[in-house]
Scaffold this motif. Structure first.
Motif, PDB file in Angstrom:
ATOM      1  N   TYR A 131      52.849 -19.911  25.401  1.00  0.00           N
ATOM      2  CA  TYR A 131      52.281 -18.833  24.944  1.00  0.00           C
ATOM      3  C   TYR A 131      52.722 -17.763  25.792  1.00  0.00           C
ATOM      4  CZ  TYR A 131      47.711 -16.319  23.676  1.00  0.00           C
ATOM      5  OH  TYR A 131      46.783 -15.295  23.084  1.00  0.00           O
ATOM      6  N   SER A 147      49.495 -15.455  19.699  1.00  0.00           N
ATOM      7  CA  SER A 147      48.439 -15.721  19.076  1.00  0.00           C
ATOM      8  C   SER A 147      48.666 -15.458  17.611  1.00  0.00           C
ATOM      9  CB  SER A 147      47.117 -15.050  19.472  1.00  0.00           C
ATOM     10  OG  SER A 147      47.319 -13.719  19.483  1.00  0.00           O
ATOM     11  N   LEU A 184      44.209 -22.233  22.288  1.00  0.00           N
ATOM     12  CA  LEU A 184      45.353 -22.167  21.320  1.00  0.00           C
ATOM     13  C   LEU A 184      46.062 -23.432  20.866  1.00  0.00           C
ATOM     14  CD1 LEU A 184      46.724 -19.727  19.822  1.00  0.00           C
ATOM     15  CD2 LEU A 184      48.275 -19.542  21.590  1.00  0.00           C
ATOM     16  N   GLU A 213      41.790 -18.058  21.220  1.00  0.00           N
ATOM     17  CA  GLU A 213      41.653 -18.409  22.576  1.00  0.00           C
ATOM     18  C   GLU A 213      40.187 -18.704  22.700  1.00  0.00           C
ATOM     19  OE1 GLU A 213      43.022 -15.446  25.290  1.00  0.00           O
ATOM     20  OE2 GLU A 213      44.870 -15.376  24.613  1.00  0.00           O
ATOM     21  N   SER A 249      44.987 -12.828  15.664  1.00  0.00           N
ATOM     22  CA  SER A 249      45.436 -12.088  16.770  1.00  0.00           C
ATOM     23  C   SER A 249      44.547 -10.750  16.899  1.00  0.00           C
ATOM     24  CB  SER A 249      46.646 -11.907  16.889  1.00  0.00           C
ATOM     25  OG  SER A 249      47.291 -11.061  16.098  1.00  0.00           O
TER      26      SER A 249
END
Ligand code: 13P
Ligand code: SF4
Length: 306
Positions: free
Chosen positions: A116, A133, A156, A203, A217
């Motif tokens: 990430y 994301s 994630l 998340e 996102s």
């Protein structure tokens, strides 16, 4: 707190210095409202990386957290990248370092590793590819591997694992801000606002994501809300995003699952610090050229896909 005259004064000085230094101010969607308002561009991690790579400015003032400013430096090494508060870090990114990454890789030799973007430049330099994301699932799907180590965010990783046939081996990191959001809070908000659409950032934990109508996102949430005919939204992410959502959609209503959805690090950047940053040309993001080169490979592989 400033009075209005004082704030206007600071904003005027920021604008003057911005011109003098040929600087671009970019801000993440979680920044304080007043910081978002003076920025030339506000966006999610992927958009900000792209903006940093595209600009003709000599100086980028990055209003976000440290890994984001590092990503801008990796993509534009010839530019001066400033972060107004050097202590604005990301606790999730700090949950992994090169030593921990090497240990993790040693446990699963020969696997492809995806990171990430919420990681240090040194960690990015040691992985095969990055993702954000906004593109994590597509990045994983694009890899010529059946088993993928995914660092550092376990949530994630789990979000991706639920949507791919590949085996995802997660690291144990997480975002303390998003993990403060619970299923019970979403249920309680839904009881109060029965018609509201639930949006969640990946998340968040799986039990929260299960209640979401859309998982995005931060930039994904902003576009979704603009297009949606719904009038009310429960927004399971850091509450700084509500500023932009409300500005773009004055007729719609937004609710946070809890008042505790605040990332303290994102809030470390203030107008005063942005001004100071431009006055003193501080804090400069400095990275070893060899790290930049290797980290850039991981980011370029991501950008080539999406
Ligand atoms: P986005 O890329 O969705 O803006 O998320 C970055 C982040 O730090 C979320 O906590
Ligand atoms: Fe890091 Fe979470 Fe803050 Fe995003 S919200 S910067 S992941 S601590």
């Amino acid at each position: 707190m400033f009075n209005n005259d004082c704030t206007t004064n600071i904003i005027n000085k920021i604008n003057e210095l911005k011109e003098k230094r040929n600087a671009l101010i970019i801000a993440h969607n979680y920044q304080l409202s007043e910081v978002q308002d003076i920025a030339d561009f506000v966006g999610d991690s992927l958009e900000l990386s792209r903006k940093a790579a595209d600009t003709d400015a000599d100086v980028i003032v990055f209003c976000g957290v440290h890994f984001m400013a590092e990503t801008a430096k990796i993509l534009s090494p010839e530019k001066t990248v400033l972060i107004p508060d050097i202590k604005a870090g990301c606790p999730m990114a700090d949950m992994i370092n090169v030593a921990k990454l090497r240990e993790f890789k040693a446990e699963y030799p020969g696997r492809t590793t995806a990171a990430y973007v919420n990681t240090s430049a040194e960690v990015k330099a040691e992985v095969d590819i990055c993702c954000t994301s906004a593109n994590a699932l597509e990045i994983v799907e694009s890899l010529d591997a059946d088993e993928i180590l995914f660092v550092p965010d376990q949530s994630l990783a789990d979000y991706v694992a639920q949507r791919t046939t590949k085996k995802i081996i997660p690291f144990s990191g997480y975002c303390p801000t998003h993990h403060r959001i619970s299923r019970e809070q979403i249920v309680a908000q839904k009881e109060k606002h029965p018609g509201a659409v639930v949006l969640a950032h990946p998340e968040c934990t799986r039990d929260v994501l299960e209640l979401a109508d859309g998982i995005f996102s931060t930039a994904g949430m902003i576009s979704y809300v603009k297009e949606s005919s719904a009038k009310e939204f429960i927004v399971a992410t850091e509450q700084g995003i509500l500023h932009r959502l409300q500005l773009d959609n004055p007729d719609k209503k937004f609710y946070s699952p809890t008042e505790r959805t605040i990332c303290p690090n994102m809030k470390k950047i203030t107008l005063k610090k942005v001004l100071w940053s431009l006055e003193e040309m501080q804090y400069v993001i400095e990275l070893d050229p060899e790290i930049i080169k290797r980290a850039r490979n991981s980011i370029d592989r991501m950008i080539a896909i999406r």
